[in-house]
Design an enzyme around this catalytic site. Structure first.
Site, short mmCIF file in Angstrom:
data_model
loop_
_atom_site.label_atom_id
_atom_site.label_comp_id
_atom_site.label_asym_id
_atom_site.label_seq_id
_atom_site.Cartn_x
_atom_site.Cartn_y
_atom_site.Cartn_z
N LYS A 56 5.60 -1.31 -1.44
CA LYS A 56 4.57 -0.54 -1.83
C LYS A 56 3.20 -1.39 -1.92
O LYS A 56 3.23 -2.47 -2.03
CB LYS A 56 4.38 -0.03 -3.42
CG LYS A 56 3.40 0.58 -4.06
CD LYS A 56 2.98 1.97 -3.28
CE LYS A 56 1.75 2.58 -3.78
NZ LYS A 56 1.13 3.69 -3.09
N GLY A 115 -2.72 7.03 -5.94
CA GLY A 115 -3.73 6.16 -6.37
C GLY A 115 -3.58 4.43 -6.65
O GLY A 115 -3.90 3.98 -7.35
N ASN A 147 -3.00 -3.15 4.41
CA ASN A 147 -3.19 -1.51 4.48
C ASN A 147 -4.61 -1.49 4.40
O ASN A 147 -5.53 -1.58 3.60
CB ASN A 147 -2.59 -0.86 3.04
CG ASN A 147 -2.88 0.62 3.21
OD1 ASN A 147 -3.38 1.10 3.92
ND2 ASN A 147 -2.12 1.04 2.18
N CYS A 207 -5.80 3.31 2.83
CA CYS A 207 -5.40 4.09 1.87
C CYS A 207 -6.60 5.11 1.54
O CYS A 207 -7.57 4.89 1.34
CB CYS A 207 -5.26 3.28 0.42
SG CYS A 207 -5.11 4.48 -1.03
N ASN A 240 -1.01 6.04 8.65
CA ASN A 240 -0.91 6.33 7.32
C ASN A 240 -1.13 7.77 7.15
O ASN A 240 -1.13 8.55 8.20
CB ASN A 240 -2.10 5.66 6.47
CG ASN A 240 -1.78 5.29 4.99
OD1 ASN A 240 -1.40 6.22 4.33
ND2 ASN A 240 -2.17 4.14 4.37
N SER A 241 -0.99 8.32 5.92
CA SER A 241 -1.11 9.93 5.75
C SER A 241 -2.48 10.33 6.26
O SER A 241 -3.49 9.56 6.18
CB SER A 241 -1.14 10.17 4.22
OG SER A 241 -1.85 9.48 3.56
N GLY A 244 5.13 8.21 10.89
CA GLY A 244 4.65 9.71 10.47
C GLY A 244 5.39 10.79 11.26
O GLY A 244 5.82 10.66 12.24
N GLY A 298 8.78 7.77 5.66
CA GLY A 298 8.12 7.65 4.13
C GLY A 298 8.50 9.13 3.43
O GLY A 298 9.70 9.18 2.76
N THR A 299 7.95 10.19 4.07
CA THR A 299 8.42 11.42 3.13
C THR A 299 9.74 11.76 3.21
O THR A 299 10.54 12.14 2.16
CB THR A 299 7.67 12.61 3.53
OG1 THR A 299 6.06 12.34 3.57
CG2 THR A 299 8.02 14.04 3.16
O1 RRO Z 1 -1.12 4.97 -3.42
C1 RRO Z 1 -1.45 5.86 -2.61
O2 RRO Z 1 -2.23 6.84 -3.16
C2 RRO Z 1 -1.45 5.93 -1.06
C3 RRO Z 1 -1.66 4.62 -0.38
BR1 RRO Z 1 -2.03 3.23 -0.92
C4 RRO Z 1 -1.78 4.78 1.00
O3 RRO Z 1 -1.90 3.91 1.64
N1 RRO Z 1 -1.25 6.21 1.53
C5 RRO Z 1 -1.16 7.17 0.82
O4 RRO Z 1 -0.86 8.15 1.50
N2 RRO Z 1 -1.08 7.07 -0.81
#
Ligand code: RRO
Length: 278
Positions: free
Chosen positions: A41, A68, A113, A116, A179-180, A233, A255-256
């Protein structure tokens, strides 16, 4: 066999940062799975509880999260050594925090990262090209570190070109796309799907595959050959992994689908991929 970051990996598939990788127990579960690497994480200088309220939701086509940056602090993730390669994801809240954390990461491989989407009051570094350049300049001025960066998705040619020009200036080992998709908003049963951050969260899952593939393909075209692309992704099947590979990824992250399916996802995807690799 896949060569990545100086490692010879048995498969190209690993977990994505964020998915079931916050506690030591979760990291051990990944160690025991067929994920070829353990990715932690994203961590900050100090432990964080993250955003309040329900912060993850998914259905058949998507997930939305507003975690978060809940994590146990960088010192925690820096304690561990495993029987397989380990990447520590670092997401300091400021450049200064990142410099402090990276100073303690000697002999580690880091995924920085820069993307975020869920911290109130903080933009994604990847969407501020000058800031991204300044982060990387100051980091590489100080440290000789094995590092890649995790990128936000881009949607415009100028973004790809501007970002690649900056990334190519630095001795990055890899660039993780993507990332998302930040600041999605979903309704479920006439209510916000998640409560955290007023319902806004990063969107992942099956529906982001075209954006992940476009970012992998564009970055592979624009980046120096010494920088590997990590595809992330939209992966739910071995065929999706194969699509990432032929778009330019050296390895992929899940991920998901790992959140939904648990550690068995890695053996299933490895098996399904082997049919496409022949
Ligand atoms: O922790 C998060 O809310 C979060 C992070 Br750090 C990120 O890089 N990507 C994401 O989808 N959630």
């Amino acid at each position: 066999m896949t060569m990545f970051c100086g490692w010879t990996l048995p498969t190209c598939i690993m977990n994505a940062s964020g998915a079931r990788c916050t506690s030591w127990e979760e990291l051990k579960t990944i160690e025991e799975s067929e994920s070829s690497v353990i990715v932690s994480k994203s961590c900050t200088l100090l432990p964080r509880e993250g955003n309040k309220g329900k912060r993850y939701w998914d259905n058949d086509i998507m997930s939305i999260n507003s975690t978060g940056l809940a994590n146990n602090g960088y010192s925690y993730y820096n304690l561990f050594n495993f029987n397989k390669p380990y990447i520590i994801s670092v997401a300091g809240l400021t450049l200064e925090d990142n410099l402090t954390i990276l100073g303690a990461m000697e002999n580690r491989v880091v995924e920085l990262n820069l993307s975020c989407p869920n911290i109130a009051g903080k933009g994604q570094v990847c969407y501020d090209m000058q800031m991204m350049d300044e982060y990387l300049r100051q980091i590489y001025e100080r440290f000789d570190i094995q590092m890649g960066v995790k990128m936000s998705p881009y949607f415009d040619n100028f973004q790809f070109e501007n970002a690649a020009e900056i990334l190519n200036k630095y001795p990055l080992k890899f660039v993780t796309c993507i990332n998302s998709l930040g600041n999605g908003y979903m309704i479920d049963n006439n209510q916000k799907a998640i409560e955290a951050n007023d319902g806004f969260g990063g969107v992942g899952g099956r529906c982001i595959l075209p954006f992940a593939l476009s970012n992998v393909y564009k970055m592979r075209k624009l980046l120096s050959s010494g920088i590997d692309i990590v595809g992330c992704g939209g992966i739910t099947t071995g065929e999706d992994v194969y699509k990432h590979l032929i778009s330019g990824a050296t390895v992929v992250q899940v991920g998901t689908q790992f959140v939904k399916e648990g550690p068995a996802v890695f053996s299933r995807l490895n098996q399904e991929l082997s049919i496409f690799l022949g």
